[in-house]
Design an enzyme around this catalytic site. Structure first.
Site, PDB file in Angstrom:
ATOM      1  N   LYS A  22       0.892  -1.315   0.018  1.00  0.00           N
ATOM      2  CA  LYS A  22       0.034  -0.005  -0.105  1.00  0.00           C
ATOM      3  C   LYS A  22       0.835   1.245  -0.116  1.00  0.00           C
ATOM      4  O   LYS A  22       0.713   2.148  -0.751  1.00  0.00           O
ATOM      5  CB  LYS A  22      -0.941   0.037   1.170  1.00  0.00           C
ATOM      6  CG  LYS A  22      -1.473   1.366   1.417  1.00  0.00           C
ATOM      7  CD  LYS A  22      -2.314   1.545   2.678  1.00  0.00           C
ATOM      8  CE  LYS A  22      -1.763   1.573   3.959  1.00  0.00           C
ATOM      9  NZ  LYS A  22      -1.544   2.840   4.475  1.00  0.00           N
ATOM     10  N   ASN A  23       1.862   1.328   0.844  1.00  0.00           N
ATOM     11  CA  ASN A  23       2.788   2.321   1.012  1.00  0.00           C
ATOM     12  C   ASN A  23       3.800   2.675   0.021  1.00  0.00           C
ATOM     13  O   ASN A  23       4.618   3.663  -0.002  1.00  0.00           O
ATOM     14  CB  ASN A  23       3.545   2.383   2.560  1.00  0.00           C
ATOM     15  CG  ASN A  23       2.323   2.485   3.438  1.00  0.00           C
ATOM     16  OD1 ASN A  23       1.057   3.026   3.064  1.00  0.00           O
ATOM     17  ND2 ASN A  23       2.650   2.340   4.845  1.00  0.00           N
ATOM     18  N   ARG A  94      -4.534  10.814   4.473  1.00  0.00           N
ATOM     19  CA  ARG A  94      -3.591  12.048   4.690  1.00  0.00           C
ATOM     20  C   ARG A  94      -2.333  11.716   3.676  1.00  0.00           C
ATOM     21  O   ARG A  94      -1.722  12.660   3.232  1.00  0.00           O
ATOM     22  CB  ARG A  94      -2.776  12.001   5.931  1.00  0.00           C
ATOM     23  CG  ARG A  94      -2.539  10.753   6.482  1.00  0.00           C
ATOM     24  CD  ARG A  94      -1.634  10.904   7.712  1.00  0.00           C
ATOM     25  NE  ARG A  94      -0.298  11.581   7.445  1.00  0.00           N
ATOM     26  CZ  ARG A  94       0.151  12.672   7.378  1.00  0.00           C
ATOM     27  NH1 ARG A  94      -0.680  13.783   7.788  1.00  0.00           N
ATOM     28  NH2 ARG A  94       1.210  13.095   7.087  1.00  0.00           N
ATOM     29  N   CYS A 118      -4.924  12.076  12.312  1.00  0.00           N
ATOM     30  CA  CYS A 118      -5.934  10.728  12.320  1.00  0.00           C
ATOM     31  C   CYS A 118      -5.832  10.344  13.709  1.00  0.00           C
ATOM     32  O   CYS A 118      -5.243  10.992  14.674  1.00  0.00           O
ATOM     33  CB  CYS A 118      -5.306  10.110  11.296  1.00  0.00           C
ATOM     34  SG  CYS A 118      -3.762   9.449  11.697  1.00  0.00           S
ATOM     35  N   ARG A 123       0.012  14.429  12.760  1.00  0.00           N
ATOM     36  CA  ARG A 123       0.561  14.095  11.361  1.00  0.00           C
ATOM     37  C   ARG A 123       0.927  15.481  10.666  1.00  0.00           C
ATOM     38  O   ARG A 123       0.304  15.939   9.547  1.00  0.00           O
ATOM     39  CB  ARG A 123      -0.425  13.328  10.509  1.00  0.00           C
ATOM     40  CG  ARG A 123      -0.971  12.063  11.201  1.00  0.00           C
ATOM     41  CD  ARG A 123       0.102  10.931  11.583  1.00  0.00           C
ATOM     42  NE  ARG A 123       0.734  10.376  10.098  1.00  0.00           N
ATOM     43  CZ  ARG A 123      -0.045   9.479   9.695  1.00  0.00           C
ATOM     44  NH1 ARG A 123      -1.091   8.831   9.988  1.00  0.00           N
ATOM     45  NH2 ARG A 123       0.439   8.780   8.638  1.00  0.00           N
ATOM     46  N   PRO A 124       1.689  16.325  11.196  1.00  0.00           N
ATOM     47  CA  PRO A 124       2.369  17.501  10.503  1.00  0.00           C
ATOM     48  C   PRO A 124       2.946  17.391   9.268  1.00  0.00           C
ATOM     49  O   PRO A 124       3.230  16.237   8.918  1.00  0.00           O
ATOM     50  CB  PRO A 124       3.130  18.278  11.389  1.00  0.00           C
ATOM     51  CG  PRO A 124       3.708  17.218  12.314  1.00  0.00           C
ATOM     52  CD  PRO A 124       2.696  16.001  12.380  1.00  0.00           C
ATOM     53  N   ASP A 126       5.005  19.853   8.033  1.00  0.00           N
ATOM     54  CA  ASP A 126       6.156  20.907   8.129  1.00  0.00           C
ATOM     55  C   ASP A 126       7.306  20.521   7.325  1.00  0.00           C
ATOM     56  O   ASP A 126       7.856  21.110   6.735  1.00  0.00           O
ATOM     57  CB  ASP A 126       6.400  21.348   9.412  1.00  0.00           C
ATOM     58  CG  ASP A 126       6.877  20.112  10.382  1.00  0.00           C
ATOM     59  OD1 ASP A 126       6.119  18.959  10.210  1.00  0.00           O
ATOM     60  OD2 ASP A 126       7.988  20.377  11.079  1.00  0.00           O
ATOM     61  N   LEU A 127       8.001  19.335   7.435  1.00  0.00           N
ATOM     62  CA  LEU A 127       9.198  18.882   6.820  1.00  0.00           C
ATOM     63  C   LEU A 127       8.975  18.734   5.306  1.00  0.00           C
ATOM     64  O   LEU A 127       9.733  19.060   4.435  1.00  0.00           O
ATOM     65  CB  LEU A 127       9.444  17.360   7.296  1.00  0.00           C
ATOM     66  CG  LEU A 127      10.023  17.316   8.706  1.00  0.00           C
ATOM     67  CD1 LEU A 127      10.068  16.078   9.432  1.00  0.00           C
ATOM     68  CD2 LEU A 127      10.853  18.319   9.091  1.00  0.00           C
ATOM     69  N   ASP A 307       4.420   0.215  12.008  1.00  0.00           N
ATOM     70  CA  ASP A 307       3.078  -0.072  11.342  1.00  0.00           C
ATOM     71  C   ASP A 307       2.769  -1.522  11.996  1.00  0.00           C
ATOM     72  O   ASP A 307       1.966  -2.281  11.894  1.00  0.00           O
ATOM     73  CB  ASP A 307       3.043  -0.064   9.969  1.00  0.00           C
ATOM     74  CG  ASP A 307       2.984   1.259   9.460  1.00  0.00           C
ATOM     75  OD1 ASP A 307       3.288   1.415   8.287  1.00  0.00           O
ATOM     76  OD2 ASP A 307       2.894   2.318  10.327  1.00  0.00           O
ATOM     77  N   ARG A 399      -8.360  -0.447   4.328  1.00  0.00           N
ATOM     78  CA  ARG A 399      -7.550   0.546   4.027  1.00  0.00           C
ATOM     79  C   ARG A 399      -6.338  -0.196   3.611  1.00  0.00           C
ATOM     80  O   ARG A 399      -5.598   0.474   2.532  1.00  0.00           O
ATOM     81  CB  ARG A 399      -7.204   1.674   4.751  1.00  0.00           C
ATOM     82  CG  ARG A 399      -8.577   2.607   5.183  1.00  0.00           C
ATOM     83  CD  ARG A 399      -8.472   3.806   5.874  1.00  0.00           C
ATOM     84  NE  ARG A 399      -7.225   4.697   5.110  1.00  0.00           N
ATOM     85  CZ  ARG A 399      -6.746   5.873   6.017  1.00  0.00           C
ATOM     86  NH1 ARG A 399      -7.476   6.284   6.989  1.00  0.00           N
ATOM     87  NH2 ARG A 399      -5.882   6.558   5.308  1.00  0.00           N
TER      88      ARG A 399
END
Ligand code: EPZ
Length: 419
Positions: A22-23, A94, A118, A123-124, A126-127, A307, A399
Site C-alpha cells: 500500500k505504502n 493523509r 488522524c 501528522r504535521p 512541516d518537513l 506499523d 484501507r
C-alpha cells in the site's frame, strides 16, 4: 459499519500470497503525474486507500483504469486540468498530500487541504513544506489549505530532514526529479517503499542515487517518460500474518515477500520463540503458540516498524513474562490497548510505553477498530481469544489489507464479514 466475526483459532496452517505494498502504491500513483503517456503499474493492491488515490488523481484530470482481476493500474496523465485537491478525499487519506510534489514539479502549482490529524497523531507536514520551499516553492497556508507554487522551474539544493520522514522524503524526491540541477536529501527515510518509489522514478528516466540510504542524490532531468512497473510486496501485511501465526501457533508459508524487508520483525519473532525460515521470495513461519516476552522499540527503517507495533502488542499479551513496547514514531498509537484490555489483556500505558504482563487469558467480546493497524491487532487478539470476537469499524482494516478475511480463512480461521 461492517464487522468481522472471529472464532478462537487453535492454529494457522496453509499458504497465502501477500499483496503489493500500500505504502508503495500511494506515492507511485502520485508520481505518475510527472509524465504524459500511459503508465502501467502491476501488483497494485485492491485497497480502499488505493481507490481513494485513484479518485483523487481523476479529479485532477488524470485517466485511471484499475483492472482488479490482474491488480493492474493504467494511468494516463496527459493533461492535468485541475490542481486543487478536494477536501472530502484528502480528509479520508493523509497520503493525498503526496500530490504536492508532483503537481508542483509538473504544473508549478498545487492547492491541497491540510491532511489534518488522524487517530494516531497530528501528522504535521512541516518537513514536506520546508523541503519544497527549499526547492523554490512559495508556500501559503490559510483556511485549512496549503498552496504551493513556483513561477519558475524548481531549483535543486541540499535539504536536511530534521526527522527521516517517509512522506517528506517522497514528496521532495518527486519534486526534485524535474528540478534544475542537483538535490541532495540528507537524513532521508530509508524505508523499502521509498526505494520502490525511487526505482519507479528511475524507470521513468529520473537520475536518482542512494535511495535506501540516508543520503539521496537527484540530478534533475527535463522530462520523464511513461513506464511499466511492478510494486514490491507489502511487508506490513506479511508481518501481520507472521504475528497472527505467532499468537495462535501453526505453520504457514507466505508467498510474494521480500524477506530482507522483514528483518526487524523476523528478528523479534525469533527472539520470542517463533521459527522463521526464508526462501528468496517466501517465508515459512512455525510457532507452538508458546512465546517468550520481548521488548520492542519502534524506529524508522531498518528499525522495528511502527506499523507492526499494535500487532505485536496483541502477541505479547499472550507471551510468558513482561514486555515493554515503546512507540517512538507517533504520539498516539496505543488506541488498540483499551480494546485489548477489554478482552482481558494486562497492559499499562506510561506515556509512549506500554508494559504488557503476558499470559493473560483473552476473552472474545465486541471491540472497535480505531485505525488500520489497531484493527489488525484486534483481529490477531480475536484469533487467540476464547469464544467469539466481533471487530467493528473494519473499514479501517480495508484501507490496508486486501481480503484479510479470505486469506485468514485459507489458513484455517473461522472469520466472517458482516456488512
Ligand atoms: C508513512 O506515513 C506511512 N504511510 C505510515 O503508514 C507509516 O506509519 C509512517 O510512514 C512511518 O513509517 C504511507 O507511506 C502512506 P512520517 P508518513 O512522515 O509519511 C512526523 C500505515 O499504517 N512528521 O515518516 O506520514 C510525524 O508526525 C501508515 O500504513 C513531522 O513531524 O510518516 C510522525 O510522528 C500509518 N513532520 C513521524 O514524523 C512532517 O512533515 C513519522 O512520520 C512529517 C512527519
Amino acid at each position: 459499519m461492517a464487522k468481522f466475526i472471529i472464532n478462537q483459532t487453535k492454529e494457522l496452517k496453509g499458504k497465502i500470497k501477500i499483496s503489493g505494498a500500500k505504502n508503495s502504491a500511494l506515492p507511485i500513483i502520485a508520481a505518475s503525474l510527472l509524465t504524459e503517456g500511459e503508465t502501467v503499474i502491476e501488483e497494485v493492491p485492491n485497497l480502499s486507500d488505493v481507490k481513494t488515490m485513484c479518485e483523487l488523481v481523476k479529479v485532477l484530470g488524470v485517466k485511471v483504469k484499475f483492472i482488479e482481476e490482474s491488480n493492474m493500474l493504467v494511468i494516463c496523465a496527459d493533461s492535468i486540468t485541475n490542481t486543487v485537491a478536494p477536501y472530502e478525499l484528502v480528509h479520508k487519506m493523509r497520503a493525498s498530500f503526496l500530490l504536492a510534489g508532483p503537481l508542483l514539479a509538473r504544473n508549478g502549482y498545487a492547492k491541497i487541504p491540510l491532511p489534518g490529524g488522524c487517530a494516531i497523531g497530528t501528522r504535521p507536514v512541516d518537513l514536506h513544506l520546508k523541503g519544497l520551499a527549499a526547492l523554490g516553492a512559495q508556500i501559503n497556508q490559510g483556511h485549512g489549505d496549503v498552496e504551493v507554487k513556483a513561477k519558475r522551474r524548481l531549483k535543486g539544493t541540499k535539504i536536511y530532514l530534521d526527522f527521516p520522514s517517509v512522506g517528506a522524503t517522497e514528496n521532495i524526491l518527486m519534486a526534485a526529479v524535474l528540478a534544475e540541477g542537483q538535490t541532495i536529501i540528507e537524513n532521508a527515510a530509508t524505508e523499502p517503499e521509498v526505494v520502490d518509489l525511487a526505482s519507479y522514478l528511475i524507470s521513468m528516466g529520473a537520475d536518482v542515487k542512494g535511495a535506501g540510504t540516508d543520503t539521496i542524490k537527484i540530478n534533475g532531468v527535463d522530462k520523464l517518460k511513461p513506464t511499466k512497473y511492478t510494486i514490491i510486496p507489502d511487508r506490513i501485511e506479511a508481518g501481520t500474518f507472521m504475528a497472527a501465526t505467532a499468537i495462535t501457533g501453526g505453520d504457514i508459508v507466505l508467498e510474494n515477500v521480500v524477506p530482507d524487508h522483514l528483518k526487524p520483525v523476523s528478528a523479534k519473532l525469533r527472539e520470542a520463540g517463533v521459527e522463521i525460515s526464508e526462501e528468496l521470495t517466501s517465508i515459512r513461519v512455525t510457532s507452538s503458540g508458546k512465546l517468550k516476552a520481548v521488548d520492542i522499540k519502534t524506529h524508522p527503517y531498518p528499525g522495528f516498524p511502527t506499523d507492526m507495533q499494535a500487532q505485536m502488542t496483541s502477541v505479547m499479551s499472550r507471551a510468558k513474562g513482561t514486555s515493554m513496547i515503546v512507540e517512538t514514531i507517533f504520539e498516539n498509537r496505543f488506541m488498540h490497548v483499551g480494546e485489548l484490555k477489554r478482552m482481558g489483556a494486562n497492559i499499562r500505558i506510561d506515556g509512549r510505553s506500554a508494559v504488557i504482563e503476558g499470559k493473560s487469558k483473552l476473552m472474545g467480546t465486541q471491540v472497535k477498530a480505531t485505525d488500520l493497524r489497531a484493527g489488525a491487532a484486534l483481529i490477531i487478539a480475536g484469533l487467540a481469544a476464547e469464544g467469539t470476537t466481533e471487530v467493528e469499524n473494519i473499514e479501517h482494516v480495508d484501507r490496508g489489507y486486501v481480503k484479510i478475511d479470505e486469506k485468514l480463512r485459507a489458513l484455517g480461521v473461522e472469520i466472517y464479514r458482516v456488512e
